[in-house]
Design an enzyme around this catalytic site. Structure first.
Site, PDB file in Angstrom:
ATOM      1  N   ALA A  33       7.485  -5.289   4.879  1.00  0.00           N
ATOM      2  CA  ALA A  33       7.150  -5.701   6.250  1.00  0.00           C
ATOM      3  C   ALA A  33       5.806  -6.409   6.268  1.00  0.00           C
ATOM      4  CB  ALA A  33       7.092  -4.482   7.170  1.00  0.00           C
ATOM      5  N   THR A  61       6.675   2.533  12.074  1.00  0.00           N
ATOM      6  CA  THR A  61       5.306   2.838  12.488  1.00  0.00           C
ATOM      7  C   THR A  61       5.278   3.511  13.850  1.00  0.00           C
ATOM      8  OG1 THR A  61       3.194   1.806  13.124  1.00  0.00           O
ATOM      9  CG2 THR A  61       5.159   0.489  13.416  1.00  0.00           C
ATOM     10  N   ASP A  62       4.210   4.253  14.129  1.00  0.00           N
ATOM     11  CA  ASP A  62       4.048   4.842  15.459  1.00  0.00           C
ATOM     12  C   ASP A  62       3.691   3.794  16.505  1.00  0.00           C
ATOM     13  OD1 ASP A  62       1.436   4.318  14.632  1.00  0.00           O
ATOM     14  OD2 ASP A  62       0.685   6.338  15.013  1.00  0.00           O
ATOM     15  N   GLU A  63       3.311   2.597  16.074  1.00  0.00           N
ATOM     16  CA  GLU A  63       2.901   1.562  17.029  1.00  0.00           C
ATOM     17  C   GLU A  63       4.048   1.073  17.904  1.00  0.00           C
ATOM     18  OE1 GLU A  63      -0.010  -1.367  15.852  1.00  0.00           O
ATOM     19  OE2 GLU A  63      -0.381  -0.298  13.981  1.00  0.00           O
ATOM     20  N   TYR A  69       3.312  -7.580  16.023  1.00  0.00           N
ATOM     21  CA  TYR A  69       3.670  -6.709  14.901  1.00  0.00           C
ATOM     22  C   TYR A  69       4.524  -5.538  15.352  1.00  0.00           C
ATOM     23  CZ  TYR A  69       3.165  -2.676  11.842  1.00  0.00           C
ATOM     24  OH  TYR A  69       3.421  -1.549  11.106  1.00  0.00           O
ATOM     25  N   LYS A 123       8.545  -4.559  14.635  1.00  0.00           N
ATOM     26  CA  LYS A 123       8.978  -3.306  14.022  1.00  0.00           C
ATOM     27  C   LYS A 123       9.921  -2.539  14.951  1.00  0.00           C
ATOM     28  CE  LYS A 123       8.125  -1.623  10.654  1.00  0.00           C
ATOM     29  NZ  LYS A 123       8.835  -1.697   9.354  1.00  0.00           N
ATOM     30  N   PHE A 160       0.822  -1.216   0.000  1.00  0.00           N
ATOM     31  CA  PHE A 160       0.000   0.000   0.000  1.00  0.00           C
ATOM     32  C   PHE A 160       0.858   1.270   0.000  1.00  0.00           C
ATOM     33  CE2 PHE A 160      -2.472   2.912   3.008  1.00  0.00           C
ATOM     34  CZ  PHE A 160      -3.109   3.576   1.966  1.00  0.00           C
ATOM     35  N   ARG A 202      -9.956  -6.601  20.232  1.00  0.00           N
ATOM     36  CA  ARG A 202      -8.773  -7.441  20.046  1.00  0.00           C
ATOM     37  C   ARG A 202      -7.919  -7.439  21.322  1.00  0.00           C
ATOM     38  NH1 ARG A 202      -5.583  -3.291  16.502  1.00  0.00           N
ATOM     39  NH2 ARG A 202      -6.340  -4.468  14.709  1.00  0.00           N
TER      40      ARG A 202
END
Length: 376
Positions: free
Chosen positions: A99, A150-152, A176, A180, A28, A315
């Site tokens: 990723a 990522t901000d995660e 995930y 990262k 994406f 979740r």
């Protein structure tokens, strides 16, 4: 005397052409980046992608035949393939986006995330380091390895009013985000230990055209059009900062071109929305644009797509809030998002309405065969 147009000045078309090695370019964000690089910058792009379930070459149809675009079907974990690609194409810059990136999938099967996000990044760092060390002095000096994250990795802001900055401590919640975070640490270690010139970016939630249908925004659009339930985890009050993917692509090029070696830049859209707000906004736009609604929507009390909203079990370990402070990239590199959430989400809905064939091919599984044909 040469006369340059404003557009040519803006896109640096008269600067010496660079070759950029992009991993995960069929995904994406990767495909949005490549479309931008080919269309709006003076670069050659080498797209390296394994073509897992979310890799989609049809997202690159607009640039696929361009002389500055090359596709290589390969896995970043394949040491020999990466060495050969680097030596053959001699890139000036590496932009690493490949990723595994879906939180729910990481909970159900974390092994693939460890392999791609950690082992794959390690492998790419090692082959890139060997390649970089062999470059001539001038090319070596200008080389960059750009790791897109990522901000995660920062974890959960909870009910606070804080924002993630480049100095926020890492506190990942899912397999995930942990994978990262690990890859981010590897990149920084290769910079500090070996001197590899790196830049890192951490972005907020992306949305826009060509987004894989399992993600929240495209899933809601597609389900709504089919009259299916619009699932929202828990009470829908989880907050995310939303970034239009084409704004992100411009930011990535800014960082790899102008960012300072060894630095991290947070990229955000300045658009905090709850998941419920996002879904409701999509429904309101669809109510406006769709005259012939599904039968169950037409028979509902309000005749609105909002009647399809359904709350499902949350979740495990679901972070409540992410929010990016993007002032550093704004101040140092003069990047600002061009889209508000309101303008970007409308463009996104309109794109899905006009491109049903793209997502139906994915949903039906027919894209798999097309993909194999494109790789021949």
């Amino acid at each position: 005397m040469l006369i340059f147009t404003a557009k040519q000045f803006q896109t640096n078309r008269f600067i010496e052409m660079k070759t950029i090695f992009v991993t995960g370019g069929a995904g994406f964000i990767g495909s949005a980046l490549i479309r931008y690089l080919i269309t709006d910058t003076n670069t050659k792009v080498i797209n390296i992608d394994k073509l897992t379930y979310a890799g989609n070459l049809s997202s690159l149809k607009s640039v696929m035949d361009h002389p500055n675009y090359t596709f290589i079907h390969a896995d970043i974990c394949n040491n020999l393939a990466m060495k050969q690609a680097l030596e053959l194409h001699q890139p000036d810059l590496v932009m690493h986006l490949a990723a595994e990136s879906h939180v729910d999938r990481s909970i159900d099967g974390p092994a693939a995330f460890i392999q791609t996000n950690i082992v794959g990044t390690y492998n790419l760092l090692e082959v890139t380091r060997a390649y970089w060390q062999g470059l001539a002095a001038e090319k070596k000096k200008s080389f960059r390895f750009h790791h897109i994250s990522t901000d995660e990795v920062y974890g959960d802001l909870g009910n606070t009013h804080l924002l993630f900055t480049e100095e926020t401590a890492y506190d990942p919640s899912s397999p995930y985000s942990a994978s990262k975070a690990s890859s981010d640490h590897l990149v920084r270690a290769w910079h500090r230990t070996y001197g590899l010139p790196v830049v890192i970016t951490n972005c907020s939630n992306n949305y826009g055209p060509y987004h894989y249908p399992e993600k929240l925004i495209p899933l809601v659009i597609i389900n709504a059009l089919a009259g299916k339930p619009l699932p929202i985890y828990g009470d829908g009050q989880q907050i995310r900062d939303w970034l239009y993917v084409e704004d992100h692509a411009r930011a990535l090029y800014k960082v790899v071109s102008e960012g300072k070696t060894g630095q991290t830049y947070n990229i955000g859209g300045f658009n905090e929305k709850t998941n419920l707000e996002v879904v409701t906004t999509i429904c309101i736009i669809l109510d406006e644009l769709i005259a012939n609604k599904p039968e169950n929507v037409m028979k509902s009390k309000s005749c609105s797509f909002t009647e399809l909203i359904t709350y499902v079990k949350d979740r495990p370990g679901h972070d409540l809030r992410y929010a990016i402070n993007a002032h550093k990239i704004a101040k140092e590199l003069a990047w600002h998002p061009q889209e508000t959430f309101e303008s970007g989400i409308r463009k996104t809905v309109q794109w899905y309405l006009a491109n049903e064939e793209w997502y139906q091919d994915i949903l039906s599984g027919s894209y798999h065969g097309q993909r194999l044909g494109l790789m021949d």
